[in-house]
Design a protein around this motif. Structure first.
Motif, short mmCIF file in Angstrom:
data_model
loop_
_atom_site.label_atom_id
_atom_site.label_comp_id
_atom_site.label_asym_id
_atom_site.label_seq_id
_atom_site.Cartn_x
_atom_site.Cartn_y
_atom_site.Cartn_z
N ILE A 231 0.85 -1.19 0.00
CA ILE A 231 0.00 0.00 0.00
C ILE A 231 0.89 1.24 0.00
CG2 ILE A 231 -0.20 0.17 2.53
CD1 ILE A 231 -3.24 0.87 1.98
N ASP A 232 0.41 2.31 -0.64
CA ASP A 232 1.18 3.56 -0.67
C ASP A 232 1.43 4.09 0.74
OD1 ASP A 232 1.37 3.60 -3.42
OD2 ASP A 232 -0.32 4.99 -3.70
N ARG A 233 2.65 4.49 1.00
CA ARG A 233 2.96 5.05 2.32
C ARG A 233 2.24 6.38 2.54
NH1 ARG A 233 6.87 3.89 5.90
NH2 ARG A 233 8.09 2.66 4.43
N PHE A 234 2.08 7.15 1.44
CA PHE A 234 1.45 8.48 1.54
C PHE A 234 0.20 8.53 0.68
CE2 PHE A 234 6.13 9.23 1.68
CZ PHE A 234 6.23 9.54 3.03
N GLU A 235 -0.68 9.45 1.03
CA GLU A 235 -1.79 9.75 0.12
C GLU A 235 -1.20 10.30 -1.18
OE1 GLU A 235 -3.78 12.36 2.85
OE2 GLU A 235 -5.26 10.83 3.38
N SER B 288 -3.08 2.30 -13.87
CA SER B 288 -1.99 2.69 -14.77
C SER B 288 -0.63 2.40 -14.16
CB SER B 288 -2.10 4.18 -15.11
OG SER B 288 -1.62 4.95 -14.03
N SER B 289 -0.58 2.36 -12.84
CA SER B 289 0.70 2.09 -12.19
C SER B 289 0.79 0.65 -11.70
CB SER B 289 0.91 3.07 -11.02
OG SER B 289 -0.15 2.95 -10.09
N GLY B 290 -0.06 -0.21 -12.23
CA GLY B 290 0.01 -1.63 -11.92
C GLY B 290 -0.65 -2.00 -10.60
N GLY B 291 -1.45 -1.11 -10.07
CA GLY B 291 -2.09 -1.40 -8.79
C GLY B 291 -3.59 -1.32 -8.86
N ARG B 292 -4.19 -0.97 -7.76
CA ARG B 292 -5.65 -0.85 -7.64
C ARG B 292 -5.92 -0.06 -6.37
NH1 ARG B 292 -6.19 -4.15 -3.47
NH2 ARG B 292 -4.74 -5.87 -3.27
N LEU B 293 -7.19 0.30 -6.17
CA LEU B 293 -7.54 0.93 -4.90
C LEU B 293 -7.56 -0.14 -3.81
CD1 LEU B 293 -10.44 3.27 -6.11
CD2 LEU B 293 -8.20 4.00 -5.26
N PRO B 294 -7.22 0.22 -2.57
CA PRO B 294 -7.24 -0.78 -1.50
C PRO B 294 -8.65 -1.22 -1.16
CG PRO B 294 -6.75 1.40 -0.60
CD PRO B 294 -6.79 1.55 -2.09
N ARG C 103 -5.22 6.69 -2.25
CA ARG C 103 -3.90 6.06 -2.34
C ARG C 103 -4.11 4.71 -3.01
NH1 ARG C 103 -1.22 6.02 2.82
NH2 ARG C 103 -2.89 7.30 3.72
N CYS C 104 -3.03 4.11 -3.52
CA CYS C 104 -3.15 2.84 -4.24
C CYS C 104 -2.63 1.68 -3.40
CB CYS C 104 -2.36 2.88 -5.55
SG CYS C 104 -2.89 4.19 -6.67
N ALA C 105 -3.05 0.48 -3.78
CA ALA C 105 -2.55 -0.76 -3.17
C ALA C 105 -2.18 -1.71 -4.31
CB ALA C 105 -3.61 -1.38 -2.28
N ARG C 106 -1.56 -2.80 -3.95
CA ARG C 106 -1.14 -3.77 -4.96
C ARG C 106 -1.09 -5.15 -4.31
NH1 ARG C 106 4.22 -2.20 -8.33
NH2 ARG C 106 3.15 -0.18 -8.34
#
Lengths: 245, 242
Positions: free
Chosen positions: B73-77, B115-121, B236-239
Protein backbone atom coordinates in the motif's frame (compact mmCIF):
# COMPACT_ATOMS: atom_id res chain seq x y z
CA UNK A 1 -33.91 58.29 -28.04
CA UNK A 2 -35.28 56.28 -25.16
CA UNK A 3 -32.64 55.67 -22.51
CA UNK A 4 -34.09 53.53 -19.77
CA UNK A 5 -32.39 51.46 -17.09
CA UNK A 6 -31.95 48.48 -19.38
CA UNK A 7 -30.35 50.59 -22.12
CA UNK A 8 -28.06 52.02 -19.53
CA UNK A 9 -27.04 48.59 -18.29
CA UNK A 10 -26.37 47.34 -21.80
CA UNK A 11 -24.33 50.37 -22.70
CA UNK A 12 -22.63 50.11 -19.38
CA UNK A 13 -21.62 46.50 -19.94
CA UNK A 14 -19.54 47.45 -22.94
CA UNK A 15 -17.41 49.67 -20.73
CA UNK A 16 -16.46 46.78 -18.50
CA UNK A 17 -16.53 46.35 -14.76
CA UNK A 18 -13.87 48.91 -14.00
CA UNK A 19 -16.38 51.72 -14.16
CA UNK A 20 -18.91 50.08 -11.86
CA UNK A 21 -20.24 52.49 -9.27
CA UNK A 22 -19.29 51.49 -5.76
CA UNK A 23 -22.67 50.51 -4.46
CA UNK A 24 -21.30 49.37 -1.15
CA UNK A 25 -20.47 52.88 0.05
CA UNK A 26 -24.18 53.69 0.15
CA UNK A 27 -25.05 50.70 2.37
CA UNK A 28 -25.35 51.62 6.03
CA UNK A 29 -23.11 49.37 8.08
CA UNK A 30 -25.03 48.01 11.07
CA UNK A 31 -22.67 45.14 11.86
CA UNK A 32 -21.69 46.65 15.20
CA UNK A 33 -24.94 48.44 15.87
CA UNK A 34 -27.91 46.66 17.40
CA UNK A 35 -30.17 49.65 16.83
CA UNK A 36 -30.81 49.15 13.14
CA UNK A 37 -34.28 49.76 11.68
CA UNK A 38 -36.75 46.90 12.09
CA UNK A 39 -37.50 46.63 8.38
CA UNK A 40 -33.92 45.61 7.66
CA UNK A 41 -33.09 41.99 6.85
CA UNK A 42 -31.41 40.55 9.91
CA UNK A 43 -30.65 37.24 11.58
CA UNK A 44 -33.91 35.57 12.54
CA UNK A 45 -34.59 31.99 13.62
CA UNK A 46 -37.77 31.62 11.61
CA UNK A 47 -39.44 28.18 11.85
CA UNK A 48 -38.52 26.04 8.87
CA UNK A 49 -35.80 28.29 7.50
CA UNK A 50 -33.50 30.52 9.52
CA UNK A 51 -32.47 33.86 8.02
CA UNK A 52 -28.84 34.93 8.14
CA UNK A 53 -27.35 38.21 6.99
CA UNK A 54 -23.77 39.43 7.45
CA UNK A 55 -24.87 43.06 7.46
CA UNK A 56 -28.46 44.18 8.24
CA UNK A 57 -29.81 45.26 4.89
CA UNK A 58 -32.89 47.08 3.63
CA UNK A 59 -33.23 44.91 0.54
CA UNK A 60 -32.94 45.60 -3.18
CA UNK A 61 -34.99 48.27 -4.94
CA UNK A 62 -35.53 46.48 -8.23
CA UNK A 63 -35.53 49.65 -10.34
CA UNK A 64 -32.02 50.33 -9.15
CA UNK A 65 -30.81 46.78 -9.50
CA UNK A 66 -28.80 45.29 -12.37
CA UNK A 67 -26.49 42.34 -12.89
CA UNK A 68 -23.15 43.04 -14.54
CA UNK A 69 -21.02 40.17 -15.88
CA UNK A 70 -17.44 40.84 -16.92
CA UNK A 71 -13.76 40.40 -16.16
CA UNK A 72 -11.81 38.00 -18.32
CA UNK A 73 -14.53 37.40 -20.89
CA UNK A 74 -14.91 38.08 -24.59
CA UNK A 75 -18.30 39.67 -24.23
CA UNK A 76 -19.17 41.54 -21.02
CA UNK A 77 -22.92 41.77 -20.48
CA UNK A 78 -25.44 43.40 -18.20
CA UNK A 79 -28.92 42.25 -17.32
CA UNK A 80 -32.06 43.67 -15.84
CA UNK A 81 -34.28 41.48 -13.67
CA UNK A 82 -36.67 40.56 -16.47
CA UNK A 83 -33.75 39.63 -18.77
CA UNK A 84 -32.83 36.76 -16.45
CA UNK A 85 -36.10 34.97 -17.21
CA UNK A 86 -34.80 34.57 -20.76
CA UNK A 87 -32.50 31.82 -19.54
CA UNK A 88 -33.77 28.27 -19.44
CA UNK A 89 -35.19 27.69 -15.96
CA UNK A 90 -34.30 24.62 -13.89
CA UNK A 91 -35.80 23.61 -10.57
CA UNK A 92 -34.51 21.42 -7.79
CA UNK A 93 -35.15 20.69 -4.14
CA UNK A 94 -32.01 21.00 -2.07
CA UNK A 95 -30.81 21.88 1.39
CA UNK A 96 -29.05 24.97 2.54
CA UNK A 97 -26.58 23.76 5.16
CA UNK A 98 -25.27 26.36 7.56
CA UNK A 99 -21.91 26.20 9.35
CA UNK A 100 -23.97 26.77 12.51
CA UNK A 101 -25.00 23.10 12.07
CA UNK A 102 -28.65 23.48 10.97
CA UNK A 103 -29.99 22.84 7.48
CA UNK A 104 -33.26 23.70 5.72
CA UNK A 105 -34.83 22.49 2.52
CA UNK A 106 -36.61 24.39 -0.27
CA UNK A 107 -37.53 24.12 -3.92
CA UNK A 108 -35.33 26.49 -5.92
CA UNK A 109 -35.80 27.68 -9.49
CA UNK A 110 -33.26 29.50 -11.60
CA UNK A 111 -30.72 29.23 -14.41
CA UNK A 112 -27.50 27.29 -14.74
CA UNK A 113 -24.17 29.04 -14.91
CA UNK A 114 -23.25 27.18 -18.11
CA UNK A 115 -25.92 29.20 -19.96
CA UNK A 116 -24.38 32.46 -18.82
CA UNK A 117 -20.87 31.24 -19.62
CA UNK A 118 -21.99 30.46 -23.15
CA UNK A 119 -23.12 34.06 -23.56
CA UNK A 120 -20.08 35.87 -22.14
CA UNK A 121 -17.37 33.44 -23.36
CA UNK A 122 -14.67 33.49 -20.65
CA UNK A 123 -10.99 33.52 -21.62
CA UNK A 124 -9.14 30.22 -21.08
CA UNK A 125 -7.25 31.85 -18.21
CA UNK A 126 -10.49 32.53 -16.31
CA UNK A 127 -10.38 29.74 -13.74
CA UNK A 128 -12.15 31.65 -10.95
CA UNK A 129 -15.33 33.64 -10.48
CA UNK A 130 -16.00 36.44 -7.99
CA UNK A 131 -19.54 37.34 -6.99
CA UNK A 132 -20.56 40.59 -5.33
CA UNK A 133 -23.84 41.53 -3.75
CA UNK A 134 -25.95 44.60 -3.08
CA UNK A 135 -25.34 44.25 0.67
CA UNK A 136 -21.53 44.52 0.60
CA UNK A 137 -21.03 40.75 0.64
CA UNK A 138 -18.71 38.89 -1.72
CA UNK A 139 -17.78 35.33 -2.58
CA UNK A 140 -15.33 33.48 -4.81
CA UNK A 141 -15.50 30.13 -6.58
CA UNK A 142 -13.63 27.93 -8.98
CA UNK A 143 -15.34 28.24 -12.37
CA UNK A 144 -15.60 24.44 -12.43
CA UNK A 145 -17.64 24.48 -9.21
CA UNK A 146 -20.27 26.83 -10.59
CA UNK A 147 -20.66 24.69 -13.71
CA UNK A 148 -21.88 21.70 -11.72
CA UNK A 149 -25.46 20.75 -12.62
CA UNK A 150 -26.89 21.23 -9.09
CA UNK A 151 -25.66 24.82 -8.91
CA UNK A 152 -28.39 27.35 -9.69
CA UNK A 153 -28.61 31.12 -9.95
CA UNK A 154 -31.96 31.31 -8.27
CA UNK A 155 -34.90 33.61 -8.97
CA UNK A 156 -37.68 31.70 -7.23
CA UNK A 157 -38.07 29.79 -3.98
CA UNK A 158 -40.94 27.39 -3.29
CA UNK A 159 -42.82 28.64 -6.36
CA UNK A 160 -42.60 32.39 -5.65
CA UNK A 161 -40.03 35.08 -6.42
CA UNK A 162 -37.30 35.17 -3.80
CA UNK A 163 -38.30 37.16 -0.74
CA UNK A 164 -36.17 39.96 0.62
CA UNK A 165 -34.99 37.63 3.39
CA UNK A 166 -33.80 35.03 0.91
CA UNK A 167 -31.94 37.25 -1.51
CA UNK A 168 -34.37 38.90 -3.95
CA UNK A 169 -33.86 39.30 -6.83
CA UNK A 170 -30.98 36.85 -7.47
CA UNK A 171 -29.05 34.46 -5.27
CA UNK A 172 -26.78 31.48 -5.63
CA UNK A 173 -27.63 27.96 -4.54
CA UNK A 174 -24.60 25.64 -4.51
CA UNK A 175 -25.90 22.76 -2.37
CA UNK A 176 -22.47 21.22 -1.70
CA UNK A 177 -21.23 24.46 -0.12
CA UNK A 178 -22.06 25.84 3.32
CA UNK A 179 -24.76 28.50 3.45
CA UNK A 180 -22.34 31.40 3.63
CA UNK A 181 -21.13 30.57 0.10
CA UNK A 182 -24.71 30.87 -1.21
CA UNK A 183 -24.54 34.62 -1.75
CA UNK A 184 -27.76 36.67 -1.92
CA UNK A 185 -28.66 39.93 -3.77
CA UNK A 186 -26.05 39.26 -6.51
CA UNK A 187 -25.13 42.34 -8.56
CA UNK A 188 -21.80 41.43 -10.14
CA UNK A 189 -20.13 38.34 -11.61
CA UNK A 190 -16.47 38.69 -12.49
CA UNK A 191 -14.27 36.08 -14.19
CA UNK A 192 -10.63 36.18 -13.02
CA UNK A 193 -7.37 34.28 -13.35
CA UNK A 194 -6.54 34.31 -9.64
CA UNK A 195 -8.47 33.36 -6.54
CA UNK A 196 -9.87 36.03 -4.27
CA UNK A 197 -10.82 35.62 -0.64
CA UNK A 198 -14.45 35.77 0.42
CA UNK A 199 -16.25 37.82 3.04
CA UNK A 200 -16.21 35.24 5.84
CA UNK A 201 -12.59 34.26 5.32
CA UNK A 202 -11.74 37.91 5.86
CA UNK A 203 -14.16 38.52 8.75
CA UNK A 204 -14.52 35.18 10.50
CA UNK A 205 -13.24 31.65 10.94
CA UNK A 206 -14.65 30.19 7.72
CA UNK A 207 -12.73 28.82 4.78
CA UNK A 208 -12.72 30.31 1.29
CA UNK A 209 -13.60 26.88 -0.11
CA UNK A 210 -16.62 26.23 2.12
CA UNK A 211 -17.36 22.71 0.87
CA UNK A 212 -19.64 20.91 3.34
CA UNK A 213 -17.49 18.60 5.43
CA UNK A 214 -18.35 15.17 6.85
CA UNK A 215 -19.86 15.59 10.30
CA UNK A 216 -23.26 16.17 11.87
CA UNK A 217 -26.30 18.08 10.64
CA UNK A 218 -29.31 19.31 12.65
CA UNK A 219 -32.10 19.65 10.03
CA UNK A 220 -34.82 22.12 10.95
CA UNK A 221 -37.40 19.82 9.33
CA UNK A 222 -36.33 17.01 11.68
CA UNK A 223 -36.62 19.01 14.92
CA UNK A 224 -32.87 19.69 14.79
CA UNK A 225 -32.09 16.11 15.76
CA UNK A 226 -28.47 15.23 14.94
CA UNK A 227 -27.93 13.17 11.80
CA UNK A 228 -24.60 12.12 10.29
CA UNK A 229 -23.62 13.64 6.95
CA UNK A 230 -20.92 12.30 4.68
CA UNK A 231 -19.72 15.55 3.11
CA UNK A 232 -20.81 17.48 0.03
CA UNK A 233 -24.51 18.07 -0.67
CA UNK A 234 -26.62 16.99 2.29
CA UNK A 235 -29.17 14.24 1.74
CA UNK A 236 -30.87 12.67 4.74
CA UNK A 237 -32.64 9.30 4.53
CA UNK A 238 -35.98 11.12 4.16
CA UNK A 239 -34.74 13.36 1.31
CA UNK A 240 -35.20 12.49 -2.34
CA UNK A 241 -31.97 12.31 -4.30
CA UNK A 242 -31.86 13.86 -7.79
CA UNK A 243 -31.89 10.44 -9.49
CA UNK A 244 -35.02 9.45 -7.58
CA UNK A 245 -37.20 11.93 -9.44
CA UNK B 1 5.08 9.71 51.62
CA UNK B 2 6.67 7.40 49.04
CA UNK B 3 3.22 6.39 47.91
CA UNK B 4 2.18 10.01 47.27
CA UNK B 5 5.45 10.66 45.45
CA UNK B 6 4.80 7.64 43.27
CA UNK B 7 1.24 8.81 42.54
CA UNK B 8 2.47 12.32 41.66
CA UNK B 9 5.14 10.98 39.30
CA UNK B 10 2.60 8.61 37.74
CA UNK B 11 0.12 11.44 37.11
CA UNK B 12 2.78 13.74 35.64
CA UNK B 13 4.03 10.98 33.33
CA UNK B 14 0.49 10.05 32.25
CA UNK B 15 -0.46 13.63 31.48
CA UNK B 16 2.74 14.28 29.56
CA UNK B 17 2.24 11.10 27.52
CA UNK B 18 -1.37 11.97 26.80
CA UNK B 19 -0.54 15.51 25.77
CA UNK B 20 2.56 14.85 23.75
CA UNK B 21 1.29 14.23 20.27
CA UNK B 22 4.84 14.08 18.96
CA UNK B 23 5.81 10.83 20.64
CA UNK B 24 6.93 8.19 18.16
CA UNK B 25 4.45 5.58 17.06
CA UNK B 26 5.70 2.12 17.91
CA UNK B 27 6.29 0.20 14.67
CA UNK B 28 5.54 -3.44 13.95
CA UNK B 29 8.51 -5.48 12.80
CA UNK B 30 7.86 -6.65 9.27
CA UNK B 31 10.03 -9.09 7.34
CA UNK B 32 9.65 -8.87 3.59
CA UNK B 33 9.88 -12.40 2.16
CA UNK B 34 12.62 -13.19 -0.37
CA UNK B 35 11.47 -12.55 -3.92
CA UNK B 36 9.11 -9.72 -2.96
CA UNK B 37 10.16 -6.29 -4.16
CA UNK B 38 8.66 -3.32 -2.38
CA UNK B 39 8.52 -0.34 -4.77
CA UNK B 40 9.66 3.04 -3.49
CA UNK B 41 6.85 4.81 -1.69
CA UNK B 42 4.97 1.61 -0.82
CA UNK B 43 4.78 -0.41 2.39
CA UNK B 44 4.60 -4.19 2.68
CA UNK B 45 1.77 -5.43 4.88
CA UNK B 46 2.20 -9.13 5.75
CA UNK B 47 -0.51 -11.78 5.56
CA UNK B 48 -2.34 -12.52 8.78
CA UNK B 49 -5.28 -11.75 11.03
CA UNK B 50 -6.37 -8.41 12.39
CA UNK B 51 -9.37 -6.97 14.23
CA UNK B 52 -11.79 -5.12 11.95
CA UNK B 53 -14.57 -2.75 12.97
CA UNK B 54 -15.86 -1.92 16.44
CA UNK B 55 -18.47 -3.69 18.55
CA UNK B 56 -20.44 -0.44 19.09
CA UNK B 57 -20.65 0.50 15.43
CA UNK B 58 -23.21 -1.68 13.67
CA UNK B 59 -22.12 -0.51 10.23
CA UNK B 60 -18.67 -2.06 10.79
CA UNK B 61 -17.57 -5.69 11.20
CA UNK B 62 -18.07 -5.29 14.98
CA UNK B 63 -14.52 -6.19 15.97
CA UNK B 64 -14.34 -9.54 14.18
CA UNK B 65 -11.00 -11.12 13.37
CA UNK B 66 -10.36 -10.97 9.64
CA UNK B 67 -7.57 -12.51 7.55
CA UNK B 68 -5.82 -10.68 4.71
CA UNK B 69 -3.22 -11.90 2.30
CA UNK B 70 -0.01 -9.90 2.07
CA UNK B 71 -0.27 -6.69 0.03
CA UNK B 72 1.47 -3.41 -0.71
CA UNK B 73 0.00 0.00 0.00
CA UNK B 74 1.18 3.56 -0.67
CA UNK B 75 2.96 5.05 2.32
CA UNK B 76 1.45 8.48 1.54
CA UNK B 77 -1.79 9.75 0.12
CA UNK B 78 -1.41 10.52 -3.58
CA UNK B 79 0.16 13.96 -4.03
CA UNK B 80 -1.04 16.56 -6.52
CA UNK B 81 2.30 16.69 -8.29
CA UNK B 82 2.50 12.93 -8.71
CA UNK B 83 -1.05 12.72 -10.00
CA UNK B 84 -0.45 15.59 -12.43
CA UNK B 85 2.43 13.63 -13.96
CA UNK B 86 -0.21 11.05 -14.96
CA UNK B 87 -3.03 13.43 -15.82
CA UNK B 88 -1.34 16.46 -17.29
CA UNK B 89 -4.46 18.65 -17.35
CA UNK B 90 -4.98 18.29 -13.58
CA UNK B 91 -5.16 21.88 -12.33
CA UNK B 92 -3.49 22.69 -9.00
CA UNK B 93 -1.51 25.38 -7.23
CA UNK B 94 2.14 24.56 -8.04
CA UNK B 95 3.24 25.67 -4.58
CA UNK B 96 1.17 22.82 -3.11
CA UNK B 97 2.53 19.91 -5.15
CA UNK B 98 3.13 17.76 -2.04
CA UNK B 99 -0.44 18.22 -0.79
CA UNK B 100 -2.93 15.37 -1.32
CA UNK B 101 -4.67 15.22 -4.67
CA UNK B 102 -8.30 16.37 -4.39
CA UNK B 103 -11.40 16.81 -6.53
CA UNK B 104 -10.97 13.29 -7.91
CA UNK B 105 -13.78 10.92 -8.81
CA UNK B 106 -13.64 7.22 -7.99
CA UNK B 107 -13.07 6.37 -11.67
CA UNK B 108 -10.15 8.81 -11.93
CA UNK B 109 -8.55 7.40 -8.78
CA UNK B 110 -8.98 3.85 -9.97
CA UNK B 111 -7.59 4.72 -13.42
CA UNK B 112 -4.44 6.14 -11.85
CA UNK B 113 -3.89 3.05 -9.69
CA UNK B 114 -4.40 0.69 -12.61
CA UNK B 115 -1.99 2.69 -14.77
CA UNK B 116 0.70 2.09 -12.19
CA UNK B 117 0.01 -1.63 -11.92
CA UNK B 118 -2.09 -1.40 -8.79
CA UNK B 119 -5.65 -0.85 -7.64
CA UNK B 120 -7.54 0.93 -4.90
CA UNK B 121 -7.24 -0.78 -1.50
CA UNK B 122 -10.07 -2.87 -0.14
CA UNK B 123 -11.60 -1.79 3.15
CA UNK B 124 -9.94 -4.65 5.01
CA UNK B 125 -6.55 -3.75 3.56
CA UNK B 126 -6.95 -0.07 4.40
CA UNK B 127 -8.05 -0.76 7.98
CA UNK B 128 -5.28 -3.26 8.61
CA UNK B 129 -2.65 -0.85 7.29
CA UNK B 130 -4.12 1.80 9.60
CA UNK B 131 -4.48 -0.13 12.87
CA UNK B 132 -2.08 -3.07 12.70
CA UNK B 133 -2.95 -6.19 14.62
CA UNK B 134 -4.33 -4.84 17.88
CA UNK B 135 -7.72 -3.22 18.44
CA UNK B 136 -6.51 0.37 18.63
CA UNK B 137 -8.89 3.18 17.77
CA UNK B 138 -6.33 5.61 16.31
CA UNK B 139 -3.44 4.65 14.00
CA UNK B 140 -1.01 6.33 16.42
CA UNK B 141 -2.73 4.56 19.37
CA UNK B 142 -3.23 7.39 21.90
CA UNK B 143 -6.03 9.92 21.64
CA UNK B 144 -5.13 13.51 20.77
CA UNK B 145 -7.25 16.53 20.06
CA UNK B 146 -6.80 17.70 16.50
CA UNK B 147 -4.64 20.83 16.73
CA UNK B 148 -6.98 23.02 14.70
CA UNK B 149 -7.34 26.63 15.69
CA UNK B 150 -11.09 26.92 15.70
CA UNK B 151 -11.09 27.54 11.98
CA UNK B 152 -14.10 25.97 10.33
CA UNK B 153 -13.00 24.50 7.06
CA UNK B 154 -10.78 21.78 5.76
CA UNK B 155 -7.06 22.35 6.11
CA UNK B 156 -5.12 19.91 3.97
CA UNK B 157 -1.45 19.36 4.70
CA UNK B 158 1.54 17.91 2.81
CA UNK B 159 1.15 14.14 2.61
CA UNK B 160 4.43 13.48 4.44
CA UNK B 161 4.05 16.10 7.17
CA UNK B 162 2.75 14.20 10.20
CA UNK B 163 5.29 11.56 11.17
CA UNK B 164 3.77 11.60 14.68
CA UNK B 165 0.46 10.35 13.26
CA UNK B 166 1.63 7.31 11.31
CA UNK B 167 0.19 3.82 11.58
CA UNK B 168 2.06 0.88 13.18
CA UNK B 169 3.15 -0.06 9.64
CA UNK B 170 4.49 3.45 9.00
CA UNK B 171 1.64 4.56 6.72
CA UNK B 172 0.84 8.30 6.78
CA UNK B 173 -2.47 10.13 6.63
CA UNK B 174 -4.88 7.48 7.92
CA UNK B 175 -7.43 9.31 10.06
CA UNK B 176 -6.63 12.88 9.03
CA UNK B 177 -5.85 14.95 5.94
CA UNK B 178 -8.11 13.85 3.04
CA UNK B 179 -10.64 11.03 2.88
CA UNK B 180 -9.60 8.22 0.56
CA UNK B 181 -11.52 6.27 -2.06
CA UNK B 182 -11.81 2.55 -1.25
CA UNK B 183 -12.53 -0.22 -3.78
CA UNK B 184 -15.57 -1.59 -1.89
CA UNK B 185 -19.22 -0.60 -2.16
CA UNK B 186 -20.76 0.91 0.98
CA UNK B 187 -22.95 -1.87 2.36
CA UNK B 188 -24.18 -2.70 5.84
CA UNK B 189 -26.82 -4.94 7.45
CA UNK B 190 -30.30 -3.47 7.24
CA UNK B 191 -29.37 -1.02 4.49
CA UNK B 192 -32.28 0.17 2.34
CA UNK B 193 -32.35 -1.70 -0.95
CA UNK B 194 -32.37 1.55 -2.96
CA UNK B 195 -29.06 2.53 -1.36
CA UNK B 196 -27.22 -0.71 -2.05
CA UNK B 197 -24.51 -0.46 -4.66
CA UNK B 198 -24.97 3.28 -4.94
CA UNK B 199 -22.02 4.46 -2.84
CA UNK B 200 -18.36 3.69 -2.42
CA UNK B 201 -16.65 3.60 0.95
CA UNK B 202 -14.29 6.44 1.79
CA UNK B 203 -11.93 6.23 4.76
CA UNK B 204 -9.60 8.09 7.01
CA UNK B 205 -10.50 11.79 6.87
CA UNK B 206 -11.68 14.38 9.35
CA UNK B 207 -15.14 15.24 10.64
CA UNK B 208 -16.12 18.75 11.57
CA UNK B 209 -18.56 20.63 13.70
CA UNK B 210 -19.04 24.37 13.68
CA UNK B 211 -15.52 25.33 14.67
CA UNK B 212 -13.87 22.03 15.56
CA UNK B 213 -12.05 19.39 13.57
CA UNK B 214 -11.85 15.76 14.70
CA UNK B 215 -9.83 12.74 13.66
CA UNK B 216 -11.83 9.68 12.64
CA UNK B 217 -11.21 6.27 14.24
CA UNK B 218 -9.57 3.55 12.14
CA UNK B 219 -12.84 1.67 11.80
CA UNK B 220 -14.99 4.68 10.82
CA UNK B 221 -16.79 4.17 7.50
CA UNK B 222 -17.91 7.09 5.38
CA UNK B 223 -19.60 6.86 1.98
CA UNK B 224 -19.77 8.81 -1.26
CA UNK B 225 -21.33 8.67 -4.73
CA UNK B 226 -18.53 7.46 -7.05
CA UNK B 227 -19.06 10.42 -9.40
CA UNK B 228 -18.49 12.96 -6.63
CA UNK B 229 -15.34 15.06 -6.46
CA UNK B 230 -14.64 17.21 -3.44
CA UNK B 231 -11.72 19.09 -1.96
CA UNK B 232 -11.67 16.76 1.06
CA UNK B 233 -11.43 13.54 -0.97
CA UNK B 234 -8.32 11.89 -2.48
CA UNK B 235 -6.88 8.37 -2.65
CA UNK B 236 -3.90 6.06 -2.34
CA UNK B 237 -3.15 2.84 -4.24
CA UNK B 238 -2.55 -0.76 -3.17
CA UNK B 239 -1.14 -3.77 -4.96
CA UNK B 240 -1.46 -7.52 -4.53
CA UNK B 241 1.65 -9.66 -4.05
CA UNK B 242 2.01 -11.87 -7.11
Amino acid sequence: MKFDRRSFLKAFSTLGLALLPGKSHAIPDYRNDKNFPKEYVQNRDRPGFFIRSANPFLGVEIDNWGLVVGGKVEKPLAFGYEDLFGFKMHSQTSRLKCVECWSAKAKWEGFQFADLVERVKPHPSAKYVNLKSADSYYESFLLEELLRPRVLFVLQMNGSPLSKDHGYPLRLIAPFKYGYKNIKYITQIEFTDSRSRNYWANHGPYSVDGTIQPGIDHPLDYRKKPLPINGGEVFHPFDKRPDEG
Amino acid sequence: MRFFLFVAIFIVCSVSLACNSEEKVSQLEVVVPPGVTVPEGMVYIPAGDFIMGHRDDSRTLLGKTIHTEAFLIDRFEMSREKYASFKTDYFFDRSKGDFPVINITYASAEAYCRSSGGRLPTEAEWEKAARGIDDRKWPWRNFYQHPNNGFSGFLPEPVNKRSEWISPYGVYGMGHNVWEWIADDYLYPGQARAERGKFKVIRGGLTQTHTSVKFTPVYFRNWMEPTASYPFLGFRCARSIE
